[in-house]
Structure formats: C-alpha cells, structure tokens
Design a protein around this motif. Structure first.
Motif, PDB file in Angstrom:
ATOM      1  N   HIS A   1       0.837  -1.203   0.000  1.00  0.00           N
ATOM      2  CA  HIS A   1       0.000   0.000   0.000  1.00  0.00           C
ATOM      3  C   HIS A   1       0.875   1.258   0.000  1.00  0.00           C
ATOM      4  O   HIS A   1       0.604   2.229   0.704  1.00  0.00           O
ATOM      5  CB  HIS A   1      -0.945   0.008   1.207  1.00  0.00           C
ATOM      6  CG  HIS A   1      -1.728  -1.257   1.366  1.00  0.00           C
ATOM      7  ND1 HIS A   1      -2.544  -1.770   0.386  1.00  0.00           N
ATOM      8  CD2 HIS A   1      -1.787  -2.144   2.390  1.00  0.00           C
ATOM      9  CE1 HIS A   1      -3.090  -2.898   0.796  1.00  0.00           C
ATOM     10  NE2 HIS A   1      -2.646  -3.161   2.002  1.00  0.00           N
ATOM     11  N   SER A   2       1.911   1.218  -0.800  1.00  0.00           N
ATOM     12  CA  SER A   2       2.884   2.312  -0.828  1.00  0.00           C
ATOM     13  C   SER A   2       2.441   3.462  -1.719  1.00  0.00           C
ATOM     14  O   SER A   2       3.033   4.538  -1.679  1.00  0.00           O
ATOM     15  CB  SER A   2       4.227   1.783  -1.345  1.00  0.00           C
ATOM     16  OG  SER A   2       4.105   1.386  -2.705  1.00  0.00           O
ATOM     17  N   GLY A   3       1.414   3.252  -2.536  1.00  0.00           N
ATOM     18  CA  GLY A   3       1.030   4.250  -3.524  1.00  0.00           C
ATOM     19  C   GLY A   3       1.658   3.983  -4.881  1.00  0.00           C
ATOM     20  O   GLY A   3       1.298   4.627  -5.863  1.00  0.00           O
ATOM     21  N   PHE A   4       2.605   3.037  -4.954  1.00  0.00           N
ATOM     22  CA  PHE A   4       3.222   2.659  -6.218  1.00  0.00           C
ATOM     23  C   PHE A   4       2.931   1.194  -6.517  1.00  0.00           C
ATOM     24  O   PHE A   4       2.865   0.358  -5.627  1.00  0.00           O
ATOM     25  CB  PHE A   4       4.745   2.864  -6.176  1.00  0.00           C
ATOM     26  CG  PHE A   4       5.170   4.300  -6.102  1.00  0.00           C
ATOM     27  CD1 PHE A   4       4.581   5.260  -6.893  1.00  0.00           C
ATOM     28  CD2 PHE A   4       6.170   4.694  -5.219  1.00  0.00           C
ATOM     29  CE1 PHE A   4       4.966   6.586  -6.829  1.00  0.00           C
ATOM     30  CE2 PHE A   4       6.576   6.007  -5.143  1.00  0.00           C
ATOM     31  CZ  PHE A   4       5.964   6.963  -5.949  1.00  0.00           C
ATOM     32  N   ASP A   5       2.784   0.905  -7.800  1.00  0.00           N
ATOM     33  CA  ASP A   5       2.577  -0.463  -8.257  1.00  0.00           C
ATOM     34  C   ASP A   5       3.922  -1.022  -8.719  1.00  0.00           C
ATOM     35  O   ASP A   5       4.710  -1.499  -7.924  1.00  0.00           O
ATOM     36  CB  ASP A   5       1.541  -0.462  -9.379  1.00  0.00           C
ATOM     37  CG  ASP A   5       1.136  -1.851  -9.805  1.00  0.00           C
ATOM     38  OD1 ASP A   5       1.613  -2.819  -9.188  1.00  0.00           O
ATOM     39  OD2 ASP A   5       0.340  -1.973 -10.748  1.00  0.00           O
ATOM     40  N   HIS A   6       4.200  -0.937 -10.001  1.00  0.00           N
ATOM     41  CA  HIS A   6       5.473  -1.399 -10.537  1.00  0.00           C
ATOM     42  C   HIS A   6       6.443  -0.229 -10.680  1.00  0.00           C
ATOM     43  O   HIS A   6       6.069   0.850 -11.141  1.00  0.00           O
ATOM     44  CB  HIS A   6       5.276  -2.079 -11.891  1.00  0.00           C
ATOM     45  CG  HIS A   6       4.445  -3.323 -11.796  1.00  0.00           C
ATOM     46  ND1 HIS A   6       3.597  -3.744 -12.797  1.00  0.00           N
ATOM     47  CD2 HIS A   6       4.304  -4.236 -10.793  1.00  0.00           C
ATOM     48  CE1 HIS A   6       2.996  -4.865 -12.435  1.00  0.00           C
ATOM     49  NE2 HIS A   6       3.404  -5.180 -11.216  1.00  0.00           N
ATOM     50  N   VAL A   7       7.680  -0.451 -10.268  1.00  0.00           N
ATOM     51  CA  VAL A   7       8.715   0.573 -10.341  1.00  0.00           C
ATOM     52  C   VAL A   7       9.854   0.035 -11.192  1.00  0.00           C
ATOM     53  O   VAL A   7      10.418  -1.029 -10.890  1.00  0.00           O
ATOM     54  CB  VAL A   7       9.233   0.953  -8.935  1.00  0.00           C
ATOM     55  CG1 VAL A   7      10.206   2.118  -9.029  1.00  0.00           C
ATOM     56  CG2 VAL A   7       8.077   1.305  -8.003  1.00  0.00           C
ATOM     57  N   TRP A   8      10.187   0.765 -12.261  1.00  0.00           N
ATOM     58  CA  TRP A   8      11.244   0.361 -13.178  1.00  0.00           C
ATOM     59  C   TRP A   8      12.391   1.351 -13.105  1.00  0.00           C
ATOM     60  O   TRP A   8      12.168   2.547 -12.880  1.00  0.00           O
ATOM     61  CB  TRP A   8      10.738   0.301 -14.610  1.00  0.00           C
ATOM     62  CG  TRP A   8       9.637  -0.690 -14.837  1.00  0.00           C
ATOM     63  CD1 TRP A   8       8.282  -0.485 -14.685  1.00  0.00           C
ATOM     64  CD2 TRP A   8       9.784  -2.053 -15.242  1.00  0.00           C
ATOM     65  NE1 TRP A   8       7.592  -1.627 -14.973  1.00  0.00           N
ATOM     66  CE2 TRP A   8       8.484  -2.611 -15.326  1.00  0.00           C
ATOM     67  CE3 TRP A   8      10.892  -2.842 -15.557  1.00  0.00           C
ATOM     68  CZ2 TRP A   8       8.267  -3.922 -15.706  1.00  0.00           C
ATOM     69  CZ3 TRP A   8      10.666  -4.160 -15.936  1.00  0.00           C
ATOM     70  CH2 TRP A   8       9.375  -4.688 -16.004  1.00  0.00           C
ATOM     71  N   GLY A   9      13.607   0.874 -13.320  1.00  0.00           N
ATOM     72  CA  GLY A   9      14.750   1.780 -13.283  1.00  0.00           C
ATOM     73  C   GLY A   9      15.879   1.315 -14.181  1.00  0.00           C
ATOM     74  O   GLY A   9      15.964   0.138 -14.568  1.00  0.00           O
TER      75      GLY A   9
END
Length: 294
Positions: A245-253
């Motif tokens: 429940h961080s407010g982000f779904d998938h994070v790419w970098g």
C-alpha cells in the motif's frame, strides 16, 4: 613537506589506486510527479573498510563484495516534496555494519551478517503535524559458492522509516515503495546476490534479488548489472511494492556507471514509478551520483 605529502596522496587517489579503505558517495535525484516538478533529494554516505579493499580484479563497482570486505557506514538523506496537497522536507540518518567471517565449523563457507538502523524526521510546512520513525534491520547469511551470497533477516519499521542504503543503491522511488509506511510492522527479509565473470571476455554479470514480507503483505525487487569492462556498467532494476500500500505499483529503473579512474566514478539513473492505491501521481526520477575512494 606536509603539503607535498597531501598533494601526492590526492593525486594517487585520483589517478590509479587499486586498493582503498574509505569510500565516499554522493547522490541527488530530481523527482517529477504528475502534479509538479519541484521535488528533489540529496544523499551522502561514507564507508570505512577494516582492511584494504583490492580493486584490481573484477568489476570496480563490486570490489568490496568480491573482497568480502567488512565495513561500517554512515549515511544521510534529504528530501523535499511540494504539491498542492502536501509540502514537506524529510531527513533520514542511518548507520550500517557488515561483517564476513568464518568459524572452525564453516571454514569452507564464509558467513555474513549485517545490522542497520535508520531514523527519519518529516517536517511538514502546511500545518500537518510533523512525524518521525525508526527502522531496525538485521541479516544473517553465507556464501555457499564463490561470490554468491544468500541472506535472511528481520526488519522492524514504524511509520515514515526510510532506508538510506536502499535509497543510495536503488533510488528514492523504490526505497519509498518498500518502506511500508502504513503502521508499525515486523517483516522477514530474504536476499541473494551474485557477481561472476562471463567466460572468455572482459565482462561480468551481477544480480541482486530482495524480498520483504509478513503474514499479510510483501514486496520484492530485482537489480541486474552488466559490466562491459571493469570500469563501465549498465543496469536495470524492478520492484513490485503494490501489496505494501505504498502508492506505487510497478517501479522500473535503469542506470549507467563509469569509473574514470579506479578511485573515482560517476553515474546516472532513471526510475519510473506507476501510481496505484488511489495515488494519482505517477513519478519519474533522474539522478546523478559520484564516488571517491582512498
């Protein structure tokens, strides 16, 4: 004579030292959200290794890991975030220690342990009460084969508890996503890391996978780097933090790093975080970093 000695030491560090005992790393990220482009971070970390680290073999970026170099580090993070809904500054200070060792019963298998503590203060500028939090973490692991570490641990986090090491390694978006801000939580952690040469080339490949979970939630991240030669690397990173429940779904970098000399490196990063859980602010970050070793 003192000035000559200092100048000689600086020149040696800047041009070709293949062993070091101190590393200083700085980083800054520009944070662009759907709502505005006025956000940024700044990070600084100093690491002391108890023995000289030999940087003459393998990727320079992984010299400490390849040497199984026990160390202690201090880090500081500053973040500024300003939207129509919130306006705050956060400050996080952290300390971490890592140790590699053997026992009479595990002489053929190096053991590993780490402990870390981080404290975060968030200062709101729009009337919201300020808050603060702490993060404790411990890990135990081993290297069953050369340059392959597996570790498991425990993390205790309360609201607003960032991890400075995670920020410096993966960027603020991934670190924020894994911080689990909702309430006081105990998490089990698991991690695996490997760095190995690619046969018949001057290249190497590295990866690190992490998991953080308890009975009702969890997250994982993966980072892999291709070392085109000992000095130059390119990499990609991914994290799924939606269940926290961080407010982000998938994070790419993505990242690129280059050692100008064995003692000085520069790098750049890009991260894209997709919003979820009612958060409408898709986020992109662009970062620059540099390291000096002596």
């Amino acid at each position: 004579m003192k000035k000559i000695g200092l100048a000689t030491a600086v020149l040696f560090a800047m041009t070709g030292a293949h062993a070091y005992q101190v590393e200083v790393q700085g980083q800054s990220e520009y944070v662009d959200t759907t709502e505005n482009t006025k956000n940024f971070t700044g990070d600084l970390q100093g690491t002391y290794y108890f023995k000289d680290v030999d940087a003459s073999k393998g990727p320079l970026a992984e010299a400490a890991f390849l040497n199984k170099a026990s160390n202690v580090s201090l880090a500081y993070h500053y973040g500024k975030y300003n939207t129509s809904a919130v306006n705050f500054q956060d400050n996080t200070a952290g300390v971490k220690g890592e140790a590699y060792f053997t026992t009479p019963y595990t002489a053929a298998v190096p053991l590993y342990t780490s402990v870390a503590y981080n404290h975060t203060d968030r200062d709101y500028k729009n009337g919201t009460p300020n808050d603060r939090g702490d993060r404790y973490a411990v890990e135990f692991g081993a290297e069953p084969t050369q340059n392959f570490l597996i570790a498991a641990g425990y993390t205790r986090t309360n609201p607003l508890a960032l991890d400075t090491t995670d920020i410096l390694n993966n960027g603020i978006a991934i670190a924020y996503g894994k911080a689990a801000y909702s309430d006081h939580k105990d998490f089990a952690t698991a991690r695996a890391k490997y760095v190995g040469a690619i046969d018949n080339t001057n290249m190497a490949l590295g990866f690190e996978v992490k998991g953080i979970f308890n009975s009702d939630r969890g997250a994982y991240s993966l980072k892999t780097d291709l070392y085109l030669n000992p000095a130059l690397s390119v990499g990609i990173a991914f994290a799924d933090t939606s269940n926290l429940h961080s407010g982000f779904d998938h994070v790419w970098g993505g990242n690129v790093n280059y050692f100008i000399t064995p003692a000085v490196s520069v790098g750049a990063t890009y991260v894209k975080a997709n919003a979820t859980d009612g958060n409408t602010l898709d986020t992109d970050t662009v970062g620059l970093n540099a390291k000096v070793r002596f």
